[in-house]
Design a protein around this motif. Structure first.
Motif, PDB file in Angstrom:
ATOM      1  N   SER A 188      -3.964  -4.621  -1.497  1.00 11.36           N
ATOM      2  CA  SER A 188      -3.971  -4.238  -0.075  1.00 11.36           C
ATOM      3  C   SER A 188      -2.567  -3.935   0.427  1.00 11.36           C
ATOM      4  N   GLY A 189      -2.530  -3.318   1.617  1.00 10.05           N
ATOM      5  CA  GLY A 189      -1.247  -3.053   2.243  1.00 10.05           C
ATOM      6  C   GLY A 189      -0.470  -4.330   2.485  1.00 10.05           C
ATOM      7  N   PHE A 190      -1.173  -5.360   2.980  1.00  8.86           N
ATOM      8  CA  PHE A 190      -0.509  -6.644   3.211  1.00  8.86           C
ATOM      9  C   PHE A 190       0.042  -7.210   1.912  1.00  8.86           C
ATOM     10  N   GLU A 191      -0.754  -7.175   0.850  1.00  8.66           N
ATOM     11  CA  GLU A 191      -0.313  -7.733  -0.427  1.00  8.66           C
ATOM     12  C   GLU A 191       0.882  -6.980  -0.990  1.00  8.66           C
ATOM     13  N   ASN A 192       0.942  -5.660  -0.772  1.00  7.63           N
ATOM     14  CA  ASN A 192       2.104  -4.888  -1.204  1.00  7.63           C
ATOM     15  C   ASN A 192       3.378  -5.408  -0.546  1.00  7.63           C
ATOM     16  N   LEU A 193       3.305  -5.592   0.755  1.00  9.27           N
ATOM     17  CA  LEU A 193       4.494  -6.030   1.487  1.00  9.27           C
ATOM     18  C   LEU A 193       4.831  -7.486   1.184  1.00  9.27           C
ATOM     19  N   TYR A 194       3.821  -8.316   1.102  1.00  8.80           N
ATOM     20  CA  TYR A 194       4.048  -9.733   0.801  1.00  8.80           C
ATOM     21  C   TYR A 194       4.705  -9.883  -0.567  1.00  8.80           C
ATOM     22  N   LEU A 201       5.780  -5.756  10.055  1.00  6.88           N
ATOM     23  CA  LEU A 201       5.935  -4.358   9.649  1.00  6.88           C
ATOM     24  C   LEU A 201       4.608  -3.610   9.652  1.00  6.88           C
ATOM     25  N   LEU A 202       3.524  -4.279   9.314  1.00  8.09           N
ATOM     26  CA  LEU A 202       2.213  -3.639   9.393  1.00  8.09           C
ATOM     27  C   LEU A 202       1.905  -3.229  10.831  1.00  8.09           C
ATOM     28  N   GLU A 203       2.269  -4.102  11.771  1.00  9.16           N
ATOM     29  CA  GLU A 203       2.058  -3.765  13.179  1.00  9.16           C
ATOM     30  C   GLU A 203       2.979  -2.636  13.609  1.00  9.16           C
ATOM     31  N   ARG A 204       4.233  -2.712  13.196  1.00 11.10           N
ATOM     32  CA  ARG A 204       5.216  -1.700  13.602  1.00 11.10           C
ATOM     33  C   ARG A 204       4.834  -0.319  13.100  1.00 11.10           C
ATOM     34  N   PHE A 205       4.268  -0.250  11.888  1.00 16.74           N
ATOM     35  CA  PHE A 205       3.917   1.037  11.298  1.00 16.74           C
ATOM     36  C   PHE A 205       2.438   1.380  11.487  1.00 16.74           C
ATOM     37  N   LEU A 233       3.410   2.922   4.689  1.00 14.50           N
ATOM     38  CA  LEU A 233       3.475   1.655   3.957  1.00 14.50           C
ATOM     39  C   LEU A 233       4.719   1.610   3.078  1.00 14.50           C
ATOM     40  N   ASP A 234       5.065   2.729   2.479  1.00 14.58           N
ATOM     41  CA  ASP A 234       6.260   2.808   1.644  1.00 14.58           C
ATOM     42  C   ASP A 234       7.515   2.563   2.473  1.00 14.58           C
TER      43      ASP A 234
END
Length: 345
Positions: A105-111, A131-135, A156-157
């Motif tokens: 997931s997007g969250f897991e990528n960032l985490y 960052l998920l909220e910001r983007f 996401l990148d």
């Protein structure tokens, strides 16, 4: 992390990135041939150049992905060759293609990236959420990244490159292949980052992108820096302006063009009629020529609605400096462009 002091310019501005005499070979190809450049803190430096000019090679050297053969570079006060581990903690990188794991997931990528950067579990979760909220990715945070649109993957990148709160961010042709709406969204995020104090080195082939984001430009061709400075300074280097005259009566356009051409005031150039905007475009090379042209128009007794002068476009500057126009990559050309940059850049 405490950041090291950066170089200071004579005007008091400080450089976040300093490059002197950087050289990189790929076999017999000299991808970088003695590159010098400076990126001032809290600004965007646009690096322009055609495919194979050396832009991506420069970014790879400055992000410690490859080692230069000669020269010296510091980023956020760290030497790119002698202090790579320290340097990697204060930089972010977004390449031409979104480098995300599509199976998680997007969250897991960032985490995951946060943990790799030694953030605690709590801090990594918090930073990923911010960052998920910001983007604008919160609603899609738990979905596999492989289900994201191209624009969402690009955002996401960008978010991933910001996990470690970098002092310097490299954006290597970040909007290649994106639709205009998504491109504008990326530009807005870049502006916001710079507003937060991040220094950005942006490589691009889009003239509009350079003008929208960069405060200064460096033009690279065949591994060499061939020009640099503020956008208006580069335009002035090329020489020549365009006089744009809009008569109150559009019927005067063609007679005015003929008058100026017949008088010899336009030199070897010709006056161009733009019927869509109702203006006459006249190339001007000197103040004396400008005065003479305006005088001739005034003497004819034409009522003028507006009259302005314009410097050359950035694309015209690029053409003058390199001998060819900057390519405008299309989505179907991405693979070829990237491959060329990697082998010949």
């Amino acid at each position: 992390m405490k950041r090291k002091p950066t170089d200071t310019h004579t005007d008091g501005a400080r450089s976040a990135v300093t490059v002197r005499g950087l050289v990189k070979h790929y076999g017999k190809t000299k991808a970088l041939d003695g590159v010098d450049l400076d990126v001032r803190e809290g600004t965007v430096l646009g690096v322009l150049g055609p495919n194979g000019a050396g832009k991506t090679t420069l970014v790879r050297c400055l992000s410690t992905l490859i080692t230069p053969d000669a020269g010296h570079a510091t980023v956020a006060g760290y030497d790119v060759v002698r202090q790579p581990r320290q340097l990697r903690r204060v930089i972010g990188l977004t390449g031409q293609y979104a480098a995300v794991d599509e199976k998680i997931s997007g969250f897991e990528n960032l985490y995951l990236i946060g943990r790799l950067l030694d953030l605690s579990r709590q801090d990594a979760r918090r930073r990923a959420g911010e960052l998920l909220e910001r983007f604008s990715l919160t609603e899609a945070a738990r979905r596999p990244a492989g289900t994201y649109s191209g624009g969402m993957r690009r955002r996401l990148d960008l978010a991933a490159s910001m996990i470690g709160s970098p002092a310097v961010l490299y954006l290597d042709e970040p909007t290649t292949g994106l639709d205009p709406r998504t491109r504008n969204e990326v530009w807005d995020e870049v502006r916001r980052m710079v507003g937060d104090g991040v220094t950005v080195l942006l490589t691009t082939q889009y003239m509009e992108e350079a003008e929208q984001l960069a405060s200064e430009l460096t033009v690279i061709d065949r591994g060499k820096v061939i020009a640099g400075g503020h956008i208006e300074e580069l335009k002035a280097q090329v020489g020549g302006r365009t006089l744009r005259v809009r008569p109150a009566d559009p019927a005067e356009l063609r007679p005015l063009a003929a008058l100026l051409d017949d008088s010899g005031l336009t030199g070897l150039a010709t006056a161009t009629v733009d019927t869509e905007s109702g203006t006459l475009l006249v190339p001007v090379l000197s103040d004396e020529q400008l005065t003479a042209i305006v005088g001739a128009i005034t003497a004819r007794g034409v009522t003028i609605a507006s009259i302005t002068t314009e410097l050359p476009s950035l694309d015209e500057v690029f053409l003058s400096l390199t001998g060819h126009r900057a390519s405008t990559p299309h989505p179907q050309d991405e693979t070829g462009s990237a491959g060329h940059e990697e082998t010949a850049a």
